[in-house]
Design an enzyme around this catalytic site. Structure first.
Site, short mmCIF file in Angstrom:
data_model
loop_
_atom_site.label_atom_id
_atom_site.label_comp_id
_atom_site.label_asym_id
_atom_site.label_seq_id
_atom_site.Cartn_x
_atom_site.Cartn_y
_atom_site.Cartn_z
N PHE A 146 0.86 -1.19 0.00
CA PHE A 146 0.00 0.00 0.00
C PHE A 146 0.89 1.23 0.00
O PHE A 146 1.63 1.46 0.94
CB PHE A 146 -0.96 0.06 1.19
CG PHE A 146 -1.84 1.27 1.12
CD1 PHE A 146 -3.00 1.28 0.35
CD2 PHE A 146 -1.47 2.46 1.75
CE1 PHE A 146 -3.78 2.43 0.24
CE2 PHE A 146 -2.25 3.60 1.63
CZ PHE A 146 -3.41 3.59 0.88
N ASP A 233 9.34 3.16 2.05
CA ASP A 233 8.11 3.91 2.33
C ASP A 233 7.82 3.76 3.82
O ASP A 233 7.27 2.76 4.26
CB ASP A 233 6.96 3.39 1.48
CG ASP A 233 5.65 4.14 1.77
OD1 ASP A 233 5.61 4.92 2.76
OD2 ASP A 233 4.68 3.95 1.02
N LYS A 274 2.32 11.26 7.16
CA LYS A 274 1.54 11.00 8.38
C LYS A 274 2.08 11.71 9.63
O LYS A 274 1.87 12.90 9.77
CB LYS A 274 1.38 9.49 8.57
CG LYS A 274 0.52 8.89 7.44
CD LYS A 274 -0.05 7.53 7.75
CE LYS A 274 -1.12 7.17 6.72
NZ LYS A 274 -0.75 6.09 5.81
C1 PLP Z 1 -0.98 6.14 4.30
C2 PLP Z 1 0.14 5.63 3.47
C3 PLP Z 1 0.49 6.21 2.22
C4 PLP Z 1 -0.34 7.30 1.59
O1 PLP Z 1 -0.43 8.44 2.37
P1 PLP Z 1 -1.58 9.53 2.05
O2 PLP Z 1 -1.20 10.69 2.92
O3 PLP Z 1 -2.87 8.90 2.44
O4 PLP Z 1 -1.50 9.83 0.61
C5 PLP Z 1 1.58 5.74 1.57
N1 PLP Z 1 2.31 4.71 2.05
C6 PLP Z 1 2.01 4.10 3.21
C7 PLP Z 1 2.88 3.00 3.71
C8 PLP Z 1 0.92 4.54 3.96
O5 PLP Z 1 0.59 3.92 5.09
#
Ligand code: PLP
Length: 425
Positions: A146, A233, A274
């Site tokens: 994700f 990520d 985040k």
């Molecule tokens: C939440 C998330 C995203 C996307 O972040 P948004 O601010 O919702 O665009 C990307 N990678 C990971 C691992 C995430 O948990």
């Protein structure tokens, strides 16, 4: 209706359902206030937040220091665009690059935008530094990833709900099994056009899948062998969530004195979002070395709001809170306690198969089908009992409270969770 007119939960939900696009399926609870580990609904009922906006609120709701940075900056200067310099961005870039141990930072807003940015940087590096033929670059990604919701990112998702009818899809991605070093090595060996390997140190949305010990370090070593950029990520796993500043870090020079776990890796490209703002404002970032980031020149990439002075002020405050309140240490300590307490219950449970995770990013797996509604029903009952969590799948519930929780609060949450689960045995 004035903005602050009081409305009931039923009215608020009816408004969203009537006037809002139905792109989410929220748990039926309407929140109007938050403080630390708690939130309150519009009727005044108090809950523990055990999701933290998908690990955005590591510093807790409305942290006074972060809110102060936001409101003071909001009264002074909010946005200049990057057409001009502002007096906060450079300070923030210096602070954050030193904090995480990188040369350069590219500021942007959402997690998905930061992932997109990392992919663009990686591709440009492939053509200008590695020397891959034009438009031939491939980026290796993992199954069940994700990384966000943009067209390119969903192009390499394998979630049919996220993908279906959004084609045509972006080319240039190779999908391999997560936590499988043989698959990675074979792909790198047979594809000279691979430019990068994009990976979540723990797959959060997939259900908090923790890879085998040493996976990240060995994957990084393979990337080095084949001159491929290792892109972490850490939008969900980063910023103290998993008991250290970054889930992938270990050998970096970051100021996190709590890096006690197995040394892992320093990514070539680090993606954050985040909790970078403590859940106060949309702030994301891509960090890399000079050699990599210097492929980006004026006009290559940007965003009107990226690097705005509010974001800069908020992110500095949010990172200071992580450091000053020793939130990595707290997440590590409480995480171990949480899993130990739940494991004691699980050893006698027919309903719950296991608990897994690191620090305060954990999930339980329910003994039921992936498409059952058991996890949803348990979350409804948890809500009734004063704790908010959300399933990631029909049979998996993620538990990710704010990291400012005390031991006493955590034990109260454990007793709410166990009491609730017992009602389903
Ligand atoms: C939440 C998330 C995203 C996307 O972040 P948004 O601010 O919702 O665009 C990307 N990678 C990971 C691992 C995430 O948990």
């Amino acid at each position: 209706m004035a903005v602050l007119d009081h409305i009931s939960s039923q009215e608020a939900m009816a408004l969203e359902n009537k006037y809002g696009a139905q792109n989410y399926h929220p748990l039926p609870v309407v929140l109007s206030r938050g403080e630390g580990v708690y939130v309150w609904d519009v009727e005044g009922k108090k809950y523990y937040d055990f999701l933290s906006a998908y690990s955005s609120l590591n510093q807790g709701h409305c942290h006074p220091k972060i809110v102060k940075a936001l409101t003071e900056q909001a009264q002074r200067l909010t946005l200049t665009s990057r057409a001009f310099y502002n007096d906060m961005l450079g300070k923030y870039e210096k602070f954050a690059t030193e904090f995480f141990g990188f040369d350069k930072l590219l500021p942007i807003n959402s997690g998905a935008e930061a992932v997109e940015t990392a992919l663009k940087v990686c591709r440009k590096w492939a053509y200008e530094v590695k020397g891959i033929d034009l438009n031939e670059a491939q980026i290796v990604v993992c199954k069940n990833n994700f990384h966000g919701r943009t067209t390119t990112i969903i192009s390499f998702s394998n979630d049919p709900v996220a993908r279906k009818n959004f084609g045509p899809y972006t080319q240039g991605f190779i999908k391999i099994e997560y936590d499988n070093l043989e698959a990675l090595e074979e792909t790198l060996e047979t594809n000279p056009n691979v430019a990068g390997f994009l990976v979540e140190p723990i797959q959060g949305e997939a259900g908090v899948y923790v890879p085998s010990e040493g996976y990240l370090a060995k994957a990084k070593a393979l990337c080095e062998k084949y001159n491929v950029l290792f892109i972490a990520d850490e939008v969900q796993t980063g910023i103290a969530r998993t008991g250290r500043l970054l889930a992938s870090c270990g050998n970096c020079d970051c100021p996190d004195k709590n890096c006690s776990g197995t040394p892992e890796v320093k990514p070539d490209i680090l993606v954050l979002g985040k909790a970078l703002s403590g859940g106060v404002y949309p702030v994301s970032a891509v960090l890399a070395s000079n050699e990599i980031m210097n492929v980006i020149r004026p006009g290559n990439h940007g965003s009107t709001f990226g690097g705005n002075p509010i974001a800069a002020a908020v992110a500095i405050a949010a990172l200071e809170v992580i450091r000053d309140e020793k939130l990595s240490e707290n997440a590590e300590y409480l995480g171990k306690l949480f899993r130990a307490e739940l494991n004691t219950y699980i050893s006698k449970s027919k309903l719950v198969e296991l608990v897994r995770g690191k620090g305060l990013l954990n999930a339980i797996v329910i003994n039921d089908d992936e498409d059952s509604d058991t996890a949803w029903n348990i979350c409804l009952r948890l809500r009734d009992n004063g704790l908010l969590a959300k399933p990631t799948h029909g049979n998996i519930i993620r538990f990710a409270p704010p990291l400012v929780m005390t031991e006493e609060q955590l034990l109260e949450c454990v007793s709410i969770i166990i009491k609730t689960l017992k009602e389903f045995e």
